[in-house]
Design a protein around this motif. Structure first.
Motif, PDB file in Angstrom:
ATOM      1  N   VAL A 372       0.956  -1.154   0.020  1.00  0.00           N
ATOM      2  CA  VAL A 372       0.021  -0.176   0.100  1.00  0.00           C
ATOM      3  C   VAL A 372       0.890   1.283  -0.029  1.00  0.00           C
ATOM      4  N   ALA A 376       0.952   4.336  -2.865  1.00  0.00           N
ATOM      5  CA  ALA A 376       0.897   5.824  -2.550  1.00  0.00           C
ATOM      6  C   ALA A 376       1.990   6.661  -2.996  1.00  0.00           C
ATOM      7  N   GLU A 411      -9.136  -4.482   1.543  1.00  0.00           N
ATOM      8  CA  GLU A 411      -8.216  -3.309   1.935  1.00  0.00           C
ATOM      9  C   GLU A 411      -7.233  -3.045   0.619  1.00  0.00           C
ATOM     10  N   GLU A 414      -9.538  -1.285  -1.908  1.00  0.00           N
ATOM     11  CA  GLU A 414      -9.758   0.041  -1.493  1.00  0.00           C
ATOM     12  C   GLU A 414      -8.672   1.220  -1.532  1.00  0.00           C
ATOM     13  N   SER A 415      -7.259   0.632  -1.603  1.00  0.00           N
ATOM     14  CA  SER A 415      -6.155   1.468  -2.065  1.00  0.00           C
ATOM     15  C   SER A 415      -6.286   1.465  -3.628  1.00  0.00           C
TER      16      SER A 415
END
Length: 565
Positions: A372, A376, A411, A414-415
Motif C-alpha cells: 500500500v 501511494a 483493503e 480500497e487502495s
C-alpha cells in the motif's frame, strides 16, 4: 618416499621457525613455502598418521608466528598461510586441530590487509573453491560471516575473478546472511567508489586494514574521505583547530562508509543514502569519468544478482523470501545512478518479486502495508510508477493473497479505488504540466495512463476472484467508462471489463486466478460451456473484438471477426 627428502624439509621448517629473522619477515626465505607444500604432498601420498603428527607442530608454530608478525612483513604471506590452512583442513581430524579459528584469523589478519593484491585474491578464491564442500559442511557460518570482505575481492579485482567468485557466492548465503547480502550486492558499485576514495587519500590498499577505521581513536583516513562532504576544507585546515566542536563531530565515523568498508557481517543495517557523505560520493561519481573498476562492477553486479535470486527462489525458506521483498521495494528506486545499470538491476528485482508472489501468493496479504505504501508513492518518479503498476498486476493476478485473505483483499481493493479516484477527481493525469516541457508532459501522461490500465485490470480481477467486491468494482469501472478521460485506452478497458463481468463464465476464464483455488476445479484460460445457456450471452471473449468500433455491445457473431470472401 625418500626419507632424506622428508627429513630435509622437516629440518628446514624447524630451522626457519627458530631463525630470529623470521619474526621480522616470515616470508624472507623463499624455500619455506616450497617445504610446506612438499611436506603436505608427502603426507597425502604416504597417508601416514605418524608423519602427519610430526609435521603438524612445526606448521602450527609457523602459522602463529606468521600472523603475529604480519604487520612487519615486507612481502605477502598469504600463500604460505593458505598452504598451512590446507594442511589443517586435510588433517585436522588426525591431529585434533579445529581449523575454524585459524580460518577466521586468516580472514581478519591477512586477507583484510591484502584483498587488493590480485595474486592473493585469486589464490584465496581458488582455496575456497577447492575446499567448498568441507567449508560448508564443517564451518557453515564462516563464509556468510565474512561475505563483506569477500565482496571486496570481486569489487577490486573485477571480471578476472568473476568465474571463481561465482563458484563461492552460493556459500555466502545462509539464514544469517541472506538479507544483509542483498544490499551489499546491489551496492557493489558504491563499494568501488568508497575503496577508490580510500586509495586516493591514503595510498595503496595493499598492506593496510580498512576495517581498523572503525576501531581507530582518530580515523584520519575517514576524515579525509568525508572532508569535502562536510566542510569543503582540507584535512590540514581541520587540524588547525582539532579540538573544536566541528572537528569533534567529524571524528565520529560516518556510518555509511563504515557499513560499506566493513569486513564482517553485522546483520541487516540501514543504508544511509541521505547522508551528506553518500550524496557527495554519488555526485562525484556522476561528474567524473568512470574508472575501469567501476565499469566492471556495473557489469558484474546484475550477474551476481542472477545467482543470488536463483538460489533464493529455489532454496531459501518462505519467511526469508517474504522479508526480502520489502527490501526490494525500497531499493528499486534507490540505486547507483547509471541508466543501464539501473535498468538491468530493476528488471531483476521485478522478476524476482513477481516470482516470489507466484511461489507464495500469501506474501501479498502478509506484505499489505509495504505494498500500500508503494502504491501511494506511484507518482514520485518513473521508477516508483513502474513498481506500483507491477504491484497492481500482482494484486489482481493472485487475488490479493488468495481466498483465505478476504479482509486483506478488501483493503487492497480500497487502495486501488483510491488510486483510481484520485485521477478521476483531480488533475493528476496532467501532473502539473506547467512544470514540465511538452515532451516530458507527454511521457508522464503516458506513464500514468499505463498505470491506470493496470489499476483498472487489478480491480476487475480482484472482483472476479472475490465476488463480494463485484458491486463496488462495477461502480468504479462505470465511473471510468463514463469519464472519457484523455487517454481512450483507460476508459475503453473499463468498458470492456464491465461488459465481461456480465458474463460470469467468460469473466472467470479471462480474469480469474492464474491457478485454480481449492474450491474451484476450473482451470484458468478455459470456459465452462455447460453454463452457457443460463450464464452467458456472448460466444467469444471480448478481447478478440478489442479494436472494433461502433455501439457498445457484447452480443457478437462470427461474421464480425471472420474475413468476408
Amino acid at each position: 618416499m625418500s626419507d632424506k627428502e622428508w627429513e630435509f624439509h622437516l629440518r628446514s621448517l624447524s630451522t626457519i621457525a627458530r631463525d630470529s629473522n623470521f619474526a621480522n619477515d616470515p616470508a624472507f626465505d623463499p624455500s619455506l613455502l616450497n617445504s610446506v607444500k612438499r611436506l603436505c604432498e608427502l603426507c597425502k601420498n604416504e597417508k601416514s598418521e605418524d608423519l602427519i603428527a610430526r609435521v603438524y607442530p612445526h606448521l602450527n608454530k609457523i602459522f602463529q608466528r606468521s600472523l603475529a608478525s604480519i604487520s612487519q612483513s615486507r612481502s605477502s604471506i598469504a600463500a604460505l598461510l593458505l598452504a598451512i590452512l590446507q594442511f589443517f583442513l586435510d588433517y585436522g581430524d588426525v591431529v585434533l586441530h579445529d581449523a575454524d579459528p585459524s580460518l577466521r584469523t586468516f580472514f581478519r589478519s591477512c586477507l583484510s590487509r591484502e584483498f587488493a593484491d590480485p595474486v592473493v585474491a585469486e589464490a584465496t578464491l581458488q582455496f575456497l573453491n577447492a575446499n567448498k564442500k568441507k567449508l560448508l559442511s564443517s564451518f557453515p557460518t564462516l563464509l556468510p560471516q565474512f561475505f563483506p570482505l569477500l565482496l571486496k575481492l570481486i569489487a577490486w579485482n573485477g571480471e578476472n575473478l568473476e568465474k571463481s567468485f561465482l563458484g563461492v557466492l552460493p556459500g555466502l548465503i545462509s539464514p544469517g546472511s541472506f538479507l544483509p547480502l542483498f544490499p551489499s550486492l546491489v551496492d557493489l558499485p558504491i563499494l568501488i567508489v568508497a575503496l577508490e576514495k580510500v586509495e586516493r587519500s591514503s595510498g595503496s590498499l595493499v598492506g593496510s586494514s580498512i576495517a581498523s577505521i572503525e576501531k581507530s581513536a582518530r580515523p584520519e583516513m575517514l576524515l579525509q574521505l568525508m572532508d569535502e562532504a562536510y566542510t569543503g576544507t582540507t584535512i590540514g585546515d581541520a587540524e588547525v583547530d582539532s579540538e573544536s566542536e566541528e572537528s569533534s563531530t567529524m571524528a565520529v565515523a560516518d556510518p555509511l562508509f563504515l557499513e560499506l568498508l566493513k569486513d564482517e557481517n553485522d546483520g541487516l543495517v540501514e543504508r544511509h543514502w541521505t547522508s551528506p557523505a553518500m550524496a557527495a560520493a554519488l555526485q562525484a561519481a556522476i561528474n567524473a569519468s568512470q574508472s575501469d573498476r567501476l565499469k566492471q562492477a556495473l557489469t558484474i553486479t546484475p550477474r551476481l544478482l542472477d545467482v543470488y535470486f536463483s538460489i533464493a527462489i529455489s532454496e531459501v525458506n518462505d519467511s526469508l523470501v517474504c522479508a526480502l521483498v520489502p527490501l526490494l521495494m525500497v531499493r528499486y528506486s534507490t540505486l547507483f545512478p547509471d541508466k543501464k545499470f539501473s535498468y538491468e538491476v530493476q528488471k531483476r528485482l521485478l522478476e524476482f518479486m513477481l516470482a516470489a508472489f507466484r511461489r507464495s501468493p500469501d506474501f501479498i496479504a502478509l506484505l499489505k502495508k509495504p505494498i500500500v505504501d508503494r502504491l501511494a508513492e506511484a507518482y514520485d518518479n518513473s521508477a516508483k510508477t513502474e513498481l506500483a503498476l507491477q504491484l497492481c498486476w500482482a494484486i489482481g493476478e493472485h487475488g490479493g493473497g488468495g481466498e483465505s485473505h478476504k479482509d486483506v483483499a478488501r483493503e487492497l481493493f480500497e487502495s486501488l479505488e483510491l488510486l483510481l479516484y484520485e485521477n478521476l477527481s483531480s488533475s493528476r493525469l496532467g501532473l502539473q504540466e506547467s512544470t514540465f516541457g511538452s515532451g516530458s508532459s507527454t511521457f508522464r501522461k503516458s506513464s500514468v495512463s499505463r498505470l491506470l490500465c493496470f489499476v483498472v485490470t487489478a480491480i476487475a480481477k480482484l472482483a472476479t476472484y472475490h465476488r463480494d467486491l463485484a458491486p463496488r468494482a462495477r461502480v468504479s469501472l462505470a465511473k471510468v467508462a463514463r469519464s472519457r478521460i484523455s487517454d481512450a485506452r483507460v476508459w475503453r478497458r473499463a468498458r470492456d471489463y464491465l461488459g465481461l463481468m456480465n458474463e460470469p463464465a467468460l469473466c472467470f476464464s479471462v480474469l480469474g486466478p492464474s491457478r485454480p483455488s481449492s474450491g474451484c476445479t476450473q482451470n484458468p484460460g478455459t470456459v465452462n460451456w455447460n453454463e452457457g445457456s443460463r450464464r452467458m450471452i456472448a460466444h467469444l471473449p471480448f478481447y478478440i473484438l478489442g479494436e472494433q468500433e461502433g455501439p457498445h455491445s457484447h452480443d457478437f457473431s462470427f461474421s464480425d471477426i471472420l474475413p468476408r470472401v
